[in-house]
Write a protein that holds these residues in place. Structure first.
Motif, short mmCIF file in Angstrom:
data_model
loop_
_atom_site.label_atom_id
_atom_site.label_comp_id
_atom_site.label_asym_id
_atom_site.label_seq_id
_atom_site.Cartn_x
_atom_site.Cartn_y
_atom_site.Cartn_z
N PHE A 41 0.84 -1.19 0.00
CA PHE A 41 0.00 0.00 0.00
C PHE A 41 0.89 1.25 0.00
CE2 PHE A 41 -2.87 -3.23 1.47
CZ PHE A 41 -4.06 -2.89 0.85
N ILE A 42 0.70 2.09 -1.00
CA ILE A 42 1.58 3.24 -1.20
C ILE A 42 1.01 4.50 -0.56
CG2 ILE A 42 2.67 4.70 -2.96
CD1 ILE A 42 2.55 2.16 -4.78
N ARG A 43 -0.25 4.80 -0.85
CA ARG A 43 -0.86 5.99 -0.26
C ARG A 43 -2.37 5.91 -0.33
NH1 ARG A 43 -1.50 10.51 -4.49
NH2 ARG A 43 -1.12 9.45 -6.48
N LEU A 44 -3.01 6.71 0.50
CA LEU A 44 -4.46 6.80 0.52
C LEU A 44 -4.89 7.86 -0.49
CD1 LEU A 44 -7.14 5.92 1.91
CD2 LEU A 44 -6.74 7.75 3.58
N LEU A 45 -5.73 7.47 -1.45
CA LEU A 45 -6.15 8.39 -2.50
C LEU A 45 -7.42 9.15 -2.15
CD1 LEU A 45 -5.50 6.16 -5.65
CD2 LEU A 45 -4.06 8.01 -4.78
N SER A 46 -8.35 8.49 -1.52
CA SER A 46 -9.60 9.15 -1.10
C SER A 46 -10.11 8.49 0.17
CB SER A 46 -10.66 9.06 -2.21
OG SER A 46 -11.10 7.73 -2.37
N GLY A 47 -10.79 9.31 0.97
CA GLY A 47 -11.30 8.81 2.24
C GLY A 47 -10.41 9.14 3.41
N ASP A 48 -9.58 10.20 3.28
CA ASP A 48 -8.67 10.60 4.36
C ASP A 48 -9.46 10.95 5.61
OD1 ASP A 48 -6.78 11.65 6.03
OD2 ASP A 48 -5.90 13.01 4.54
N PRO A 49 -9.23 10.26 6.75
CA PRO A 49 -9.99 10.54 7.98
C PRO A 49 -9.79 11.96 8.49
CG PRO A 49 -8.83 8.45 8.14
CD PRO A 49 -8.31 9.13 6.92
N ASP A 50 -8.68 12.62 8.14
CA ASP A 50 -8.43 13.99 8.60
C ASP A 50 -9.11 15.04 7.73
OD1 ASP A 50 -6.81 13.05 10.65
OD2 ASP A 50 -5.04 13.01 9.37
N ASP A 51 -9.71 14.61 6.63
CA ASP A 51 -10.40 15.53 5.72
C ASP A 51 -11.89 15.43 5.96
OD1 ASP A 51 -11.42 17.04 3.71
OD2 ASP A 51 -10.52 15.92 2.05
N PRO A 52 -12.55 16.53 6.40
CA PRO A 52 -13.99 16.47 6.68
C PRO A 52 -14.82 16.16 5.45
CG PRO A 52 -13.19 18.75 6.72
CD PRO A 52 -11.99 17.86 6.65
N ASP A 53 -14.29 16.45 4.26
CA ASP A 53 -15.01 16.15 3.01
C ASP A 53 -14.35 14.97 2.31
OD1 ASP A 53 -16.70 18.38 3.38
OD2 ASP A 53 -15.17 19.71 2.55
N ASN A 54 -14.00 13.94 3.10
CA ASN A 54 -13.20 12.85 2.54
C ASN A 54 -13.98 11.91 1.64
OD1 ASN A 54 -14.65 11.10 4.25
ND2 ASN A 54 -13.14 11.26 5.88
N GLY A 55 -15.31 11.95 1.69
CA GLY A 55 -16.10 11.09 0.82
C GLY A 55 -16.02 9.62 1.17
N ALA A 56 -15.61 9.28 2.40
CA ALA A 56 -15.45 7.88 2.79
C ALA A 56 -16.75 7.30 3.34
CB ALA A 56 -14.33 7.75 3.82
N LEU A 57 -17.84 7.54 2.65
CA LEU A 57 -19.13 7.04 3.11
C LEU A 57 -19.20 5.52 2.99
CD1 LEU A 57 -21.96 7.72 4.13
CD2 LEU A 57 -22.68 7.94 1.74
N HIS A 58 -18.70 5.00 1.87
CA HIS A 58 -18.79 3.57 1.61
C HIS A 58 -17.43 2.86 1.58
CE1 HIS A 58 -22.88 4.48 0.54
NE2 HIS A 58 -22.53 5.17 -0.51
#
Length: 313
Positions: free
Chosen positions: A33-50
């Motif tokens: 695993f290289i990096r997190l592309l979307s769904g960053d827990p520190d980003d309030p608009d991370n879009g990690a709904l699903h």
């Protein structure tokens, strides 16, 4: 659950009527695993709904790995008011509405479309011999390609939670150790490096219409779900057959199916792209045309009446 066994056996899923997605063939159990592309827990608009999307290396190739949170059909059922809820099984609800399975069904249908196109190319090559060279590369993608699904065990679960602080929405029984953890479920997709979301509206609309012809209604057409002009997300898509389509009356179903076209036009407008490409009729422009037709019709009527009056004289 029962379908976790199917996932571990690498069988096509979901095991219900309709399209299915195959397991990713080139997975030997090792991922970097290289990096997190979307769904960053520190980003309030991370879009990690699903889900969360990672850049990951499998073998010598890099991919976008979309790992899904867990879904609970019992909770979803509370939001269903239609009488069909009484006869709708948790299995059907999960296989159609779980974001992981929703994407599996959509990509299963898309991959069937590619396979049919490849078979057509082979037939034409046989018919015309060496005079025509049609390669798979000539089959243009209608969405960011998905190469199949994989499952990940506790080793990667702990690694991802520690490194990226992610949360999979596990049940209380799993968290307490009362029952074993279910495997993580992931889709292996092409890694798109372009930072552009909306590109080439004509191609985007053509792809969206092709998806609709295949019975895939994306229902979440936003710029955030595009990469380089190609859709990357089908987590709330309806792929025919779908239980919701059977539950709705014709009028409401028509509105739901039409929603992705309205959303497409709104997305293009919000992006500030000047184009004549539209998925739905431009009401203002149509009203102007109607007004002009009425005026021309009125002018022609007055002229005729005037000529008639002169003739009478």
């Amino acid at each position: 659950m029962e379908y976790d066994i199917l996932l571990n056996k690498k069988l096509p899923v979901p095991p219900c009527e309709g399209p299915k997605l195959e397991a990713f063939e080139s997975f030997d159990g090792r991922i970097e695993f290289i990096r997190l592309l979307s769904g960053d827990p520190d980003d309030p608009d991370n879009g990690a709904l699903h889900s969360y999307v990672f850049e990951a290396s499998i073998g010598k190739q890099r991919y976008a790995l979309k790992i899904f949170k867990f879904y609970y059909a019992e909770e979803e059922r509370y939001g269903i008011t239609h009488p069909l809820r009484r006869n709708l099984s948790n299995k059907t609800l999960a296989f159609h509405s779980d974001p992981f399975f929703a994407e599996c069904r959509a990509y299963g249908k898309i991959n069937q479309y590619y396979e049919a196109a490849r078979n057509g190319n082979r037939r034409r090559r046989r018919q015309r011999g060496n005079k025509l060279k049609l390669l798979d590369a000539n089959i243009k993608p209608i969405a960011v390609p998905c190469y199949g699904y994989i499952t990940l065990g506790d080793e990667y679960d702990r690694l991802l939670c520690n490194k990226f602080d992610v949360d999979w929405d596990r049940s209380e029984q799993e968290e307490s150790g009362e029952i074993p953890n279910r495997p993580l479920r992931a889709l292996v997709k092409q890694l798109v490096s372009s930072g552009v979301s909306v590109a080439n509206p004509r191609r985007m609309l053509g792809n969206l219409k092709q998806l609709r012809k295949l019975g895939i209604f994306q229902r979440d057409v936003y710029a955030r779900n595009y990469m380089d002009g190609l859709l990357v997300d089908f987590s709330v898509a309806w792929t025919d057959p779908h239980w919701c389509m059977k539950a709705m009356g014709p009028y409401r179903l028509g509105l739901e199916k039409y929603s992705d076209l309205r959303m497409f036009d709104a997305m293009i407008e919000e992006a500030g792209i000047k184009t004549l490409i539209r998925a739905t009729p431009n009401r203002d422009y149509c009203q102007k045309l109607r007004s002009r037709d009425v005026e021309e019709s009125s002018d022609g009527t007055h002229e005729t009446e005037s000529n008639d009056s002169r003739t009478d004289e």
